[in-house]
Write a protein that holds these residues in place. Sequence first.
Motif, PDB file in Angstrom:
ATOM      1  N   GLU A  31       0.829  -1.210   0.000  1.00 36.01           N
ATOM      2  CA  GLU A  31       0.000   0.000   0.000  1.00 36.01           C
ATOM      3  C   GLU A  31       0.866   1.264   0.000  1.00 36.01           C
ATOM      4  OE1 GLU A  31      -3.440   2.264   2.596  1.00 36.01           O
ATOM      5  OE2 GLU A  31      -2.929   0.196   3.089  1.00 36.01           O
ATOM      6  N   GLU A  34       2.414   1.701  -3.516  1.00 34.75           N
ATOM      7  CA  GLU A  34       1.384   2.097  -4.475  1.00 34.75           C
ATOM      8  C   GLU A  34       0.945   3.543  -4.256  1.00 34.75           C
ATOM      9  OE1 GLU A  34      -1.715  -0.820  -4.153  1.00 34.75           O
ATOM     10  OE2 GLU A  34      -0.589  -2.301  -5.327  1.00 34.75           O
ATOM     11  N   THR A  35       0.739   3.906  -2.998  1.00 33.15           N
ATOM     12  CA  THR A  35       0.298   5.266  -2.689  1.00 33.15           C
ATOM     13  C   THR A  35       1.362   6.285  -3.080  1.00 33.15           C
ATOM     14  OG1 THR A  35      -1.088   4.487  -0.874  1.00 33.15           O
ATOM     15  CG2 THR A  35      -0.462   6.809  -0.841  1.00 33.15           C
ATOM     16  N   ASN A  37       3.847   6.009  -5.272  1.00 32.23           N
ATOM     17  CA  ASN A  37       4.009   6.093  -6.723  1.00 32.23           C
ATOM     18  C   ASN A  37       2.803   6.736  -7.409  1.00 32.23           C
ATOM     19  OD1 ASN A  37       6.631   5.035  -6.931  1.00 32.23           O
ATOM     20  ND2 ASN A  37       5.864   2.950  -6.767  1.00 32.23           N
ATOM     21  N   GLU A  38       1.629   6.475  -6.900  1.00 34.91           N
ATOM     22  CA  GLU A  38       0.423   7.078  -7.488  1.00 34.91           C
ATOM     23  C   GLU A  38       0.410   8.591  -7.283  1.00 34.91           C
ATOM     24  OE1 GLU A  38      -2.811   7.345  -9.737  1.00 34.91           O
ATOM     25  OE2 GLU A  38      -1.826   5.434  -9.345  1.00 34.91           O
ATOM     26  N   HIS A  39       0.718   9.036  -6.063  1.00 35.03           N
ATOM     27  CA  HIS A  39       0.634  10.462  -5.744  1.00 35.03           C
ATOM     28  C   HIS A  39       1.817  11.275  -6.252  1.00 35.03           C
ATOM     29  CE1 HIS A  39      -2.244   9.458  -2.209  1.00 35.03           C
ATOM     30  NE2 HIS A  39      -2.880   9.558  -3.351  1.00 35.03           N
ATOM     31  N   HIS A  41       4.326  10.047  -8.641  1.00 34.54           N
ATOM     32  CA  HIS A  41       4.911   9.676  -9.938  1.00 34.54           C
ATOM     33  C   HIS A  41       3.867   9.201 -10.944  1.00 34.54           C
ATOM     34  CE1 HIS A  41       8.663  10.156  -7.837  1.00 34.54           C
ATOM     35  NE2 HIS A  41       8.327   9.216  -6.964  1.00 34.54           N
ATOM     36  N   ASP A  42       2.624   9.678 -10.811  1.00 32.99           N
ATOM     37  CA  ASP A  42       1.535   9.338 -11.726  1.00 32.99           C
ATOM     38  C   ASP A  42       1.389   7.837 -11.942  1.00 32.99           C
ATOM     39  OD1 ASP A  42       0.785  12.021 -12.138  1.00 32.99           O
ATOM     40  OD2 ASP A  42       2.335  12.260 -13.674  1.00 32.99           O
ATOM     41  N   GLY A  43       1.651   7.053 -10.893  1.00 36.47           N
ATOM     42  CA  GLY A  43       1.465   5.614 -10.955  1.00 36.47           C
ATOM     43  C   GLY A  43       2.659   4.838 -11.470  1.00 36.47           C
ATOM     44  N   GLU A  44       3.667   5.531 -11.996  1.00 42.57           N
ATOM     45  CA  GLU A  44       4.858   4.839 -12.473  1.00 42.57           C
ATOM     46  C   GLU A  44       5.620   4.265 -11.279  1.00 42.57           C
ATOM     47  OE1 GLU A  44       8.782   5.695 -15.225  1.00 42.57           O
ATOM     48  OE2 GLU A  44       7.225   7.219 -15.082  1.00 42.57           O
ATOM     49  N   GLU A  45       6.107   3.048 -11.401  1.00 37.54           N
ATOM     50  CA  GLU A  45       6.759   2.368 -10.287  1.00 37.54           C
ATOM     51  C   GLU A  45       8.186   2.854 -10.107  1.00 37.54           C
ATOM     52  OE1 GLU A  45       6.281  -1.855 -10.650  1.00 37.54           O
ATOM     53  OE2 GLU A  45       4.102  -1.679 -10.712  1.00 37.54           O
TER      54      GLU A  45
END
Length: 74
Positions: A31, A34-35, A37-39, A41-45
């Motif tokens: 979590e 994911e959180t 990278n989402e917030h 890096h626009d979801g990029e890992e």
Amino acid sequence: MADEETDEPTVPIVCEACGTDTRVPLSELRETLETHNEHRHDGEEIAQIDPVIADELANAVAADLGLYGAEDDG
């Protein structure tokens, strides 16, 4: 909200893009990554488990699964 009474292992995560270098409880690892990278890096890992630890973990899992030493019949 760290509960010092639990002995849950922590995992180091790093994000070179924004300078993050921290440890999180194993139960929160997915979590948290994911959180982040989402917030950020626009979801990029981008943020990930420390690569050295990830390699060691992969090797340990492979050994536990018997993927190493298959030719060693004892």
